[in-house]
Design a protein around this motif. Structure first.
Motif, PDB file in Angstrom:
ATOM      1  N   SER A  55      33.829 -21.127  13.441  1.00  0.00           N
ATOM      2  CA  SER A  55      33.012 -20.109  14.105  1.00  0.00           C
ATOM      3  C   SER A  55      31.775 -19.769  13.287  1.00  0.00           C
ATOM      4  O   SER A  55      30.687 -19.559  13.841  1.00  0.00           O
ATOM      5  CB  SER A  55      33.834 -18.837  14.335  1.00  0.00           C
ATOM      6  OG  SER A  55      34.912 -19.096  15.213  1.00  0.00           O
ATOM      7  N   ALA A  59      28.137 -20.075  14.581  1.00  0.00           N
ATOM      8  CA  ALA A  59      27.286 -18.888  14.649  1.00  0.00           C
ATOM      9  C   ALA A  59      25.930 -19.144  14.006  1.00  0.00           C
ATOM     10  O   ALA A  59      24.894 -18.698  14.507  1.00  0.00           O
ATOM     11  CB  ALA A  59      27.980 -17.708  13.963  1.00  0.00           C
ATOM     12  N   VAL A  68      21.985 -15.531  19.532  1.00  0.00           N
ATOM     13  CA  VAL A  68      22.887 -14.548  18.928  1.00  0.00           C
ATOM     14  C   VAL A  68      22.185 -13.204  18.824  1.00  0.00           C
ATOM     15  O   VAL A  68      21.048 -13.122  18.345  1.00  0.00           O
ATOM     16  CB  VAL A  68      23.337 -15.002  17.517  1.00  0.00           C
ATOM     17  CG1 VAL A  68      24.134 -13.890  16.830  1.00  0.00           C
ATOM     18  CG2 VAL A  68      24.173 -16.266  17.606  1.00  0.00           C
ATOM     19  N   THR A 196      27.061 -14.790  20.256  1.00  0.00           N
ATOM     20  CA  THR A 196      27.409 -13.548  19.563  1.00  0.00           C
ATOM     21  C   THR A 196      28.906 -13.468  19.303  1.00  0.00           C
ATOM     22  O   THR A 196      29.347 -12.905  18.291  1.00  0.00           O
ATOM     23  CB  THR A 196      26.949 -12.336  20.398  1.00  0.00           C
ATOM     24  OG1 THR A 196      25.551 -12.456  20.676  1.00  0.00           O
ATOM     25  CG2 THR A 196      27.200 -11.036  19.664  1.00  0.00           C
ATOM     26  N   VAL A 199      30.045 -14.657  15.905  1.00  0.00           N
ATOM     27  CA  VAL A 199      29.899 -13.698  14.808  1.00  0.00           C
ATOM     28  C   VAL A 199      31.135 -12.808  14.732  1.00  0.00           C
ATOM     29  O   VAL A 199      31.690 -12.569  13.652  1.00  0.00           O
ATOM     30  CB  VAL A 199      28.634 -12.839  15.009  1.00  0.00           C
ATOM     31  CG1 VAL A 199      28.520 -11.781  13.908  1.00  0.00           C
ATOM     32  CG2 VAL A 199      27.389 -13.721  15.034  1.00  0.00           C
TER      33      VAL A 199
END
Length: 274
Positions: A55, A59, A68, A196, A199
């Motif tokens: 991830s 990200a 993002v 997003t 994150v």
């Protein structure tokens, strides 16, 4: 043999993450348990590493692409830490049979959601134009005066806590959980929700991993490292693959795979509970 299995499994997880934008991480726990001989506790801890690292890399790539909303992702992720800590602590207090049975139930839910999306696509429901959500006013402001949209603040708190708890308890945190949560709680535009969410997943996975550090049997870190590295590399290839193939066919195949693994996991875990 274990190394080859870890490479093959990591490639499958990464390809699904890259090509479909999420979902592949839910395979990490069954892979670690049934293919790589880890206990359920070891697998849910090791899965946090696979999920978190993959991830984080995703990200960074999404942020560079401008997909993002970093501030909102950080806020939602920080709020979710409480749930992640509670979920990680609860995971250490239940039996491995309960963990695997809960994981099987989650996989059945995810597989069912994926299959439902495929049915809607075939009926043409996806062609309907729905108004896209837009960025709205801040939930809490301090300048020029303090103002709070308390109902929305409560929605963010509850949604983030549930997402964090599932991440901490089961070692998962895929887009199938976080993307709908961001759409519901923060009203993000869809084009920002997936990026997003990465994150948020990175933050909750890290928090749950910190809680689990030093408790229970540690996973085979060498195997987890190979699985993570392969998954991260394959995710890049999967993203390129998505531009060349029909993603709806990939989603259909992935739904069948998830349902199959869920049934197998349930068949192994549920009798142990009885």
């Amino acid at each position: 043999m274990t190394l080859l299995l870890a490479v093959a499994a990591g490639a499958l997880i990464g390809l699904s993450l890259g090509a479909l934008g999420g979902g592949g991480s839910i395979l990490a726990v069954p892979v670690l348990v049934y293919l790589l001989d880890q206990s359920a506790s070891q697998a849910t801890t090791g899965s946090l590493v696979v999920v978190g690292v993959t991830s984080l890399i995703g990200a960074i790539a999404a942020h560079r692409a401008g997909n993002v909303l970093l501030g909102r992702g950080l806020v939602f992720g920080l709020v979710a830490i409480g749930g992640a800590v509670a979920g990680a602590e609860a995971s250490d207090r239940v039996s491995e049979e309960v963990l695997l049975a809960a994981f099987a139930a989650l996989m059945l839910l995810v597989g069912g959601m994926l299959a439902w999306r495929q049915l809607r696509h075939r009926r043409g429901d996806d062609a309907r134009h729905v108004a896209r959500p837009t960025l709205d006013d801040p939930i809490i402001t301090f300048s020029p005066t303090f103002a709070c949209q308390c109902p929305r603040a409560l929605k963010v708190l509850l949604t983030a806590t549930v997402v964090g708890a599932l991440t901490g308890f089961l070692g998962v945190g895929g887009g199938f959980l976080v993307v709908p949560a961001l759409l519901l709680a923060l009203a993000l535009p869809m084009e920002y929700a997936a990026g997003t969410s990465l994150v948020v997943i990175t933050i909750t996975s890290a928090a749950a991993l910190v809680v689990r550090a030093g408790s229970g049997d540690p996973p085979d870190w060498a195997t987890v490292a190979v699985l993570t590295a392969t998954s991260a590399a394959a995710a890049v290839a999967g993203a390129r693959l998505a531009d060349r193939v029909d993603t709806h066919r990939l989603q259909a195949a992935f739904a069948v795979l998830v349902l199959g693994v869920a049934v197998y996991t349930a068949a192994r875990a549920v009798p142990a509970l009885l």
